[in-house]
Write an enzyme that holds these catalytic residues in place. Structure first.
Site, short mmCIF file in Angstrom:
data_model
loop_
_atom_site.label_atom_id
_atom_site.label_comp_id
_atom_site.label_asym_id
_atom_site.label_seq_id
_atom_site.Cartn_x
_atom_site.Cartn_y
_atom_site.Cartn_z
N MET A 13 0.86 -1.18 0.00
CA MET A 13 0.00 0.00 0.00
C MET A 13 0.89 1.23 0.00
SD MET A 13 -3.05 0.69 -0.41
CE MET A 13 -3.76 -0.93 -0.43
N GLU A 138 12.89 -5.43 -5.77
CA GLU A 138 12.18 -5.29 -4.49
C GLU A 138 11.89 -6.65 -3.87
OE1 GLU A 138 9.94 -1.01 -4.43
OE2 GLU A 138 8.84 -2.64 -5.35
N GLY A 218 15.52 9.29 -18.41
CA GLY A 218 14.71 10.50 -18.22
C GLY A 218 14.75 11.40 -19.44
N GLN A 220 17.09 12.34 -21.15
CA GLN A 220 18.06 11.91 -22.18
C GLN A 220 17.52 10.77 -23.03
OE1 GLN A 220 20.84 13.72 -22.45
NE2 GLN A 220 20.01 14.86 -20.71
N ASP A 243 5.16 14.50 -12.63
CA ASP A 243 5.56 13.55 -11.58
C ASP A 243 6.21 12.33 -12.25
OD1 ASP A 243 5.73 11.79 -9.46
OD2 ASP A 243 3.69 12.14 -8.74
N THR A 245 7.32 9.62 -10.65
CA THR A 245 7.21 8.37 -9.88
C THR A 245 6.51 7.29 -10.71
OG1 THR A 245 6.64 9.86 -8.07
CG2 THR A 245 6.69 7.51 -7.57
N GLY A 248 9.40 4.37 -14.65
CA GLY A 248 10.16 3.16 -15.01
C GLY A 248 9.26 1.93 -15.02
N ASP A 249 8.32 1.88 -14.10
CA ASP A 249 7.39 0.74 -14.04
C ASP A 249 6.48 0.74 -15.27
OD1 ASP A 249 8.46 0.15 -11.58
OD2 ASP A 249 6.92 1.26 -10.48
N ASN A 273 8.64 4.00 -24.44
CA ASN A 273 9.16 5.36 -24.21
C ASN A 273 8.00 6.36 -24.21
OD1 ASN A 273 11.27 7.39 -24.08
ND2 ASN A 273 10.79 7.82 -26.23
O1 RIB Z 1 8.35 2.65 -8.66
C1 RIB Z 1 7.43 3.28 -7.81
C2 RIB Z 1 7.00 2.34 -6.72
O2 RIB Z 1 8.10 2.07 -5.88
C3 RIB Z 1 5.91 2.90 -5.84
O3 RIB Z 1 4.64 2.48 -6.27
C4 RIB Z 1 6.24 2.35 -4.46
O4 RIB Z 1 5.31 1.41 -4.07
C5 RIB Z 1 7.64 1.78 -4.59
O5 RIB Z 1 7.67 0.42 -4.37
#
Ligand code: RIB
Length: 305
Positions: A13, A138, A218, A220, A243, A245, A248-249, A273
């Site tokens: 979460m 992770e 990013g 580049q 943003d 965040t 990359g995912d 991309n």
């Molecule tokens: O890559 C972003 C993610 O990294 C976020 O959703 C957070 O949960 C972290 O694990």
């Protein structure tokens, strides 16, 4: 030809907070709460697969708590075929995600059950043959190594997104077909520093026995390097960054979805991309991961610029 995509990674979460700037040590500042939503790099990547036309199976571990109990509900909501190990003694992972007005983010992840899990989590699933596997850093190395071995035994393809940055286990390297690091992760993996070029970094990674390297950089753009081919830089999309965040995912999931449809590495990288380029124009993580129809429209808009 559509292959299944198996993401093995963290589910947890995330509390997303937006702030003008990041606090100094000992300081309390005001911010805005963007959302409380499921996340984790593995889960985000599985969502990106599903939104970009792929079939996503997702394997993780959760704890015996409210967030763990919501896992299957969340998988259904986001169109993912979820499998998980319940670890009674652990907590479900959680993250604090801070982002500022410049689009930069700072993330703290408590890995919880995904730190404690063993390779046994793979026993909960019917493993598809010839799947594309998406792994990240992770999860413990032991789980990634076991997943990569299962992938190879079942004629699968292995993609590793080595985030967060740490060196890659030696035994895992020859099992990786595609490595997708960002610039910092690429330097950590190679041990290189100073004035090095993406070409030099990718060449070093090829010497580890990894044939395909996509370095996301990013502004580049993306460096795409295939063993024995000339490298190629795909320029970043022209966007206003809100943003970054989860960009990359978004890239990894969209790239895997394209490979599953039979696209070439270059086609898949160009599409991914644009998917990640579109994602950074939006705040948040889950809500920023675009759907295929949005990416196709965005590609047309970028071409017209
Ligand atoms: O890559 C972003 C993610 O990294 C976020 O959703 C957070 O949960 C972290 O694990």
């Amino acid at each position: 030809m559509r292959k299944q995509i198996v993401a093995v990674g963290l589910y947890g979460m995330s509390l997303l907070l937006n702030t003008e700037r990041f606090p100094y040590a000992g300081e309390t500042i005001s911010g805005e709460m963007l959302s409380l939503e499921p996340g984790g790099k593995g889960f985000n990547q599985a969502v990106s697969v599903a939104r970009n036309g792929g079939q996503a199976m997702f394997i993780t571990a959760v704890g015996n708590d409210i967030f763990g109990k919501q896992f299957f509900e969340m998988c259904e909501k986001y169109g993912i075929n979820g499998r998980c190990a319940y670890l009674q003694e652990s907590k479900t992972a959680a993250a604090a995600v801070l982002s500022d007005v410049w689009g930069e983010s700072r993330v703290i992840v408590a890995q919880g059950a995904c730190r404690d899990v063993t390779a046994q989590c793979l026993n909960f699933c019917d493993i598809p043959h010839q799947a594309i596997w998406l792994l990240q850093h992770e999860m413990p190395d032991e789980v990634n190594l076991a997943a990569a071995r299962v992938a190879k035994q079942t004629d699968g393809i292995v993609l590793l997104n080595p985030a967060p940055a740490r060196p890659i286990r030696k035994e895992l390297m020859p099992l990786i077909d595609y490595l997708i690091p960002n610039w910092g992760e690429a330097l950590t993996i190679t041990g290189m520093e100073g004035e090095v070029t993406p070409h030099q970094v990718a060449e070093k990674i090829h010497t580890f026995g990894i044939d395909n390297v996509l370095i996301t950089m990013g502004e580049q753009g993306v460096w795409v390097s295939q063993q024995k081919h000339l490298g190629l830089r795909i320029p970043a999309c022209k966007v206003h960054v809100e943003d970054t965040t989860g960009a990359g995912d978004t890239f990894c999931g969209a790239f895997a979805a394209c490979l599953a449809k039979g696209e070439t590495v270059e086609q898949a990288a160009r599409y991914a991309n644009c998917a990640s380029g579109l994602s950074v124009t939006r705040k948040g993580v889950m809500s920023a991961i675009p759907f295929e129809s949005e990416v196709r429209q965005f590609i047309l808009e970028q071409a017209a610029q």
